[in-house]
Design a protein around this motif. Structure first.
Motif, PDB file in Angstrom:
ATOM      1  N   LEU A  22       1.203  -4.687   9.480  1.00 22.01           N
ATOM      2  CA  LEU A  22       1.395  -3.633  10.480  1.00 22.01           C
ATOM      3  C   LEU A  22       1.862  -2.333   9.830  1.00 22.01           C
ATOM      4  O   LEU A  22       1.478  -1.239  10.255  1.00 22.01           O
ATOM      5  CB  LEU A  22       2.407  -4.099  11.530  1.00 22.01           C
ATOM      6  CG  LEU A  22       1.980  -5.321  12.357  1.00 22.01           C
ATOM      7  CD1 LEU A  22       3.081  -5.725  13.326  1.00 22.01           C
ATOM      8  CD2 LEU A  22       0.681  -5.048  13.105  1.00 22.01           C
ATOM      9  N   PHE A  23       2.688  -2.449   8.799  1.00 17.32           N
ATOM     10  CA  PHE A  23       3.153  -1.259   8.078  1.00 17.32           C
ATOM     11  C   PHE A  23       1.966  -0.531   7.450  1.00 17.32           C
ATOM     12  O   PHE A  23       1.857   0.696   7.540  1.00 17.32           O
ATOM     13  CB  PHE A  23       4.156  -1.666   7.002  1.00 17.32           C
ATOM     14  CG  PHE A  23       4.706  -0.515   6.201  1.00 17.32           C
ATOM     15  CD1 PHE A  23       5.826   0.178   6.633  1.00 17.32           C
ATOM     16  CD2 PHE A  23       4.107  -0.129   5.005  1.00 17.32           C
ATOM     17  CE1 PHE A  23       6.341   1.240   5.892  1.00 17.32           C
ATOM     18  CE2 PHE A  23       4.610   0.929   4.257  1.00 17.32           C
ATOM     19  CZ  PHE A  23       5.728   1.617   4.709  1.00 17.32           C
ATOM     20  N   HIS A  26      -3.811   2.703   6.563  1.00 17.48           N
ATOM     21  CA  HIS A  26      -4.627   1.834   5.711  1.00 17.48           C
ATOM     22  C   HIS A  26      -5.337   0.828   6.613  1.00 17.48           C
ATOM     23  O   HIS A  26      -4.764  -0.188   7.008  1.00 17.48           O
ATOM     24  CB  HIS A  26      -3.751   1.114   4.687  1.00 17.48           C
ATOM     25  CG  HIS A  26      -4.526   0.323   3.686  1.00 17.48           C
ATOM     26  ND1 HIS A  26      -5.201   0.898   2.629  1.00 17.48           N
ATOM     27  CD2 HIS A  26      -4.752  -1.014   3.577  1.00 17.48           C
ATOM     28  CE1 HIS A  26      -5.794  -0.033   1.913  1.00 17.48           C
ATOM     29  NE2 HIS A  26      -5.540  -1.206   2.468  1.00 17.48           N
ATOM     30  N   THR A  27      -6.578   1.105   6.944  1.00 14.71           N
ATOM     31  CA  THR A  27      -7.302   0.288   7.920  1.00 14.71           C
ATOM     32  C   THR A  27      -8.054  -0.879   7.294  1.00 14.71           C
ATOM     33  O   THR A  27      -8.382  -1.839   7.990  1.00 14.71           O
ATOM     34  CB  THR A  27      -8.296   1.164   8.701  1.00 14.71           C
ATOM     35  OG1 THR A  27      -9.173   1.825   7.773  1.00 14.71           O
ATOM     36  CG2 THR A  27      -7.554   2.213   9.524  1.00 14.71           C
ATOM     37  N   ASP A  79       7.488  -3.085   1.544  1.00 10.35           N
ATOM     38  CA  ASP A  79       6.284  -2.471   2.089  1.00 10.35           C
ATOM     39  C   ASP A  79       5.937  -1.130   1.454  1.00 10.35           C
ATOM     40  O   ASP A  79       4.782  -0.874   1.120  1.00 10.35           O
ATOM     41  CB  ASP A  79       6.432  -2.305   3.606  1.00 10.35           C
ATOM     42  CG  ASP A  79       6.430  -3.642   4.328  1.00 10.35           C
ATOM     43  OD1 ASP A  79       5.834  -4.593   3.793  1.00 10.35           O
ATOM     44  OD2 ASP A  79       7.029  -3.737   5.413  1.00 10.35           O
ATOM     45  N   GLY A  80       6.929  -0.262   1.285  1.00 17.17           N
ATOM     46  CA  GLY A  80       6.641   1.060   0.748  1.00 17.17           C
ATOM     47  C   GLY A  80       6.111   1.002  -0.672  1.00 17.17           C
ATOM     48  O   GLY A  80       5.082   1.603  -1.001  1.00 17.17           O
ATOM     49  N   THR A  81       6.795   0.253  -1.532  1.00 19.86           N
ATOM     50  CA  THR A  81       6.363   0.121  -2.921  1.00 19.86           C
ATOM     51  C   THR A  81       5.029  -0.597  -3.006  1.00 19.86           C
ATOM     52  O   THR A  81       4.140  -0.213  -3.770  1.00 19.86           O
ATOM     53  CB  THR A  81       7.424  -0.642  -3.731  1.00 19.86           C
ATOM     54  OG1 THR A  81       8.648   0.082  -3.680  1.00 19.86           O
ATOM     55  CG2 THR A  81       7.001  -0.801  -5.178  1.00 19.86           C
ATOM     56  N   GLY A  82       4.879  -1.660  -2.219  1.00 22.51           N
ATOM     57  CA  GLY A  82       3.634  -2.414  -2.247  1.00 22.51           C
ATOM     58  C   GLY A  82       2.448  -1.587  -1.804  1.00 22.51           C
ATOM     59  O   GLY A  82       1.365  -1.652  -2.400  1.00 22.51           O
ATOM     60  N   LEU A  83       2.635  -0.787  -0.749  1.00 23.67           N
ATOM     61  CA  LEU A  83       1.531   0.036  -0.261  1.00 23.67           C
ATOM     62  C   LEU A  83       1.133   1.079  -1.295  1.00 23.67           C
ATOM     63  O   LEU A  83      -0.034   1.475  -1.376  1.00 23.67           O
ATOM     64  CB  LEU A  83       1.920   0.714   1.056  1.00 23.67           C
ATOM     65  CG  LEU A  83       0.774   1.414   1.796  1.00 23.67           C
ATOM     66  CD1 LEU A  83      -0.296   0.405   2.210  1.00 23.67           C
ATOM     67  CD2 LEU A  83       1.293   2.161   3.018  1.00 23.67           C
ATOM     68  N   ASP A  84       2.087   1.520  -2.083  1.00 23.67           N
ATOM     69  CA  ASP A  84       1.798   2.448  -3.178  1.00 23.67           C
ATOM     70  C   ASP A  84       0.736   1.847  -4.101  1.00 23.67           C
ATOM     71  O   ASP A  84      -0.211   2.519  -4.519  1.00 23.67           O
ATOM     72  CB  ASP A  84       3.091   2.724  -3.950  1.00 23.67           C
ATOM     73  CG  ASP A  84       2.994   3.954  -4.845  1.00 23.67           C
ATOM     74  OD1 ASP A  84       1.897   4.519  -4.971  1.00 23.67           O
ATOM     75  OD2 ASP A  84       4.029   4.340  -5.416  1.00 23.67           O
ATOM     76  N   MET A  85       0.868   0.561  -4.407  1.00 25.27           N
ATOM     77  CA  MET A  85      -0.110  -0.110  -5.258  1.00 25.27           C
ATOM     78  C   MET A  85      -1.405  -0.395  -4.515  1.00 25.27           C
ATOM     79  O   MET A  85      -2.501  -0.251  -5.053  1.00 25.27           O
ATOM     80  CB  MET A  85       0.483  -1.413  -5.802  1.00 25.27           C
ATOM     81  CG  MET A  85       1.560  -1.215  -6.841  1.00 25.27           C
ATOM     82  SD  MET A  85       2.088  -2.769  -7.615  1.00 25.27           S
ATOM     83  CE  MET A  85       3.448  -3.217  -6.560  1.00 25.27           C
ATOM     84  N   VAL A  86      -1.272  -0.810  -3.249  1.00 24.38           N
ATOM     85  CA  VAL A  86      -2.439  -1.199  -2.455  1.00 24.38           C
ATOM     86  C   VAL A  86      -3.402  -0.036  -2.259  1.00 24.38           C
ATOM     87  O   VAL A  86      -4.629  -0.200  -2.323  1.00 24.38           O
ATOM     88  CB  VAL A  86      -1.982  -1.751  -1.087  1.00 24.38           C
ATOM     89  CG1 VAL A  86      -3.147  -1.852  -0.111  1.00 24.38           C
ATOM     90  CG2 VAL A  86      -1.327  -3.119  -1.267  1.00 24.38           C
TER      91      VAL A  86
END
Length: 399
Positions: free
Chosen positions: A308-309, A315-316, A332-339
């Motif tokens: 959901l984050f 990020h769809t 979530d924040g750090t992970g999304l940086d990589m994702v």
């Protein structure tokens, strides 16, 4: 609000002990017992003492030079991270030069020499005991007069988890592959990090429990943020039950409401939840991860919050299991940086960009697989290899 600090266990149970070790090259000479130190002092010659002092100066100079270099490197990591966060707040694109692109320095100088006159014995650092499942159950009984309803079999818990995961929008692949990574492919619902029935005398290295290895802080935070949804789910289930199952469910709902209220007595911040989780009442909350009704909700929402984050941040594209695991591990924040990083950037950006110095230097996985691409690749590789084990196959068949 989930922390951005990466978890120690990193989903590699066999490496868990290694991750607790001091940084390579930073280990000093061992302390000696008073008797040994005294004997060495009597036997030490002036020449040996002079040689020791020369080597000690060399060591101290080398360490000082390294610390200066390392300090500058990790300061640049911090500044780049701060800059990326500022750009995201302004909805600006993140570019390659927003990361440190060199690998962190490693100490390669001489080791600290052994003092021929001996060193005073340093008492071992006292470590706070890590609570285990028995402690969580005891706390639940003492503080909430509650015992989690345990599954009749592991297969029953897996089926409950599969139903909950699918209903929430997680895919079979995401759930099974994350389970394979987190538990090694054979974990039970009450598996605690560091403990293994096949290793007599093994000790817990954290409070992480279950298919997605929830910490006590995760349980407190999830009840604080999602507890109303859990109460709603159990209330709907209770409406379909008859006595005495209905009576037991009503009691469970009442306890859950009290736990939710307790979890909301502090601000919605990781540090505040962590303090709460380290109390006996927080341990009691963590016991809910073992319950056949609440446990699957907690395990599912541990991953769902990341999904959901990512969607909320635009990020769809569906997250791969490895990408979801990165968010699960790092926050979530750090992970999304990589994702959200393009593959070309993943190949070049060092993993050190997503760590604090201490966490990185204790983490041989991140050091060995030292770019984002390599870290995601080893995650996928472990998911592949563990996915064929009995526990993972049983979970897959539950969907």
């Amino acid at each position: 609000m989930r922390t951005s600090a990466i978890r120690l266990c990193l989903g590699f149970p066999a490496l868990a002990v290694l991750l607790m070790a001091p940084p390579a090259g930073a280990i000093d000479a061992p302390a000696l017992s008073p008797a040994t130190a005294g004997a060495m002092a009597q036997a030490a010659s002036p020449q040996a003492i002079a040689e020791y002092r020369r080597k000690l100066r060399e060591y101290q100079e080398a360490r000082a030079a390294f610390e200066q270099e390392a300090g500058a490197y990790w300061s640049s990591i911090y500044e780049k991270r701060k800059g990326r966060n500022a750009k995201r707040r302004e909805r600006q694109a993140i570019a390659l030069d927003d990361y440190v692109l060199t690998q962190p320095p490693l100490y390669t100088g001489p080791k600290r020499p052994v003092n021929p006159e001996g060193e005073p014995e340093v008492p071992p650092r006292e470590r706070k005991p890590i609570p285990v499942v028995a402690d969580f159950l005891k706390a639940a009984a003492e503080h909430f007069h509650f015992a989690p309803q345990r599954p009749a079999s592991e297969a029953e818990f897996k089926r409950a988890y599969a139903r909950t995961a699918l209903a929430s929008g997680l895919t079979r692949e995401q759930a099974v592959r994350v389970y394979s990574f987190e538990t090694g492919g054979n974990g039970n619902h009450d598996m605690q990090s560091g403990l293994s029935a096949s290793r007599p005398g093994s000790r817990a290295i954290s409070t992480a429990i279950g298919y997605n290895q929830l910490l006590t802080t995760n349980s407190v935070e999830l009840l604080a943020e999602q507890g109303h949804e859990f109460v709603k789910a159990l209330t709907e289930k209770a409406a379909r039950l008859s006595a005495p199952a209905r009576k037991a469910m009503d009691h469970k709902i009442a306890v859950l409401k009290r736990m939710v209220a307790f979890s909301r007595t502090v601000p919605d911040e990781w540090a505040a939840h962590e303090k709460l989780a380290n109390t006996p009442q927080g341990w009691a909350v963590h016991a809910m991860v073992l319950d056949i009704d609440v446990g699957p909700l907690l395990q599912t929402h541990k991953l769902l919050t990341s999904v959901l984050f990512a969607r909320a941040k635009g990020h769809t594209r569906p997250l791969t299991a490895a990408e979801l695991e990165m968010m699960n591990l790092t926050g979530d924040g750090t992970g999304l940086d990589m994702v959200t990083m393009p593959q070309a950037m993943r190949e070049r950006v060092p993993t050190s960009n997503f760590f604090q110095r201490g966490g990185y230097e204790r983490n041989p996985v991140a050091i060995r697989h030292n770019t984002v691409a390599k870290l995601l690749a080893i995650t996928d590789e472990r998911m592949d290899s563990n996915g064929g084990k009995p526990g993972a196959r049983e979970l897959a068949s539950s969907f």
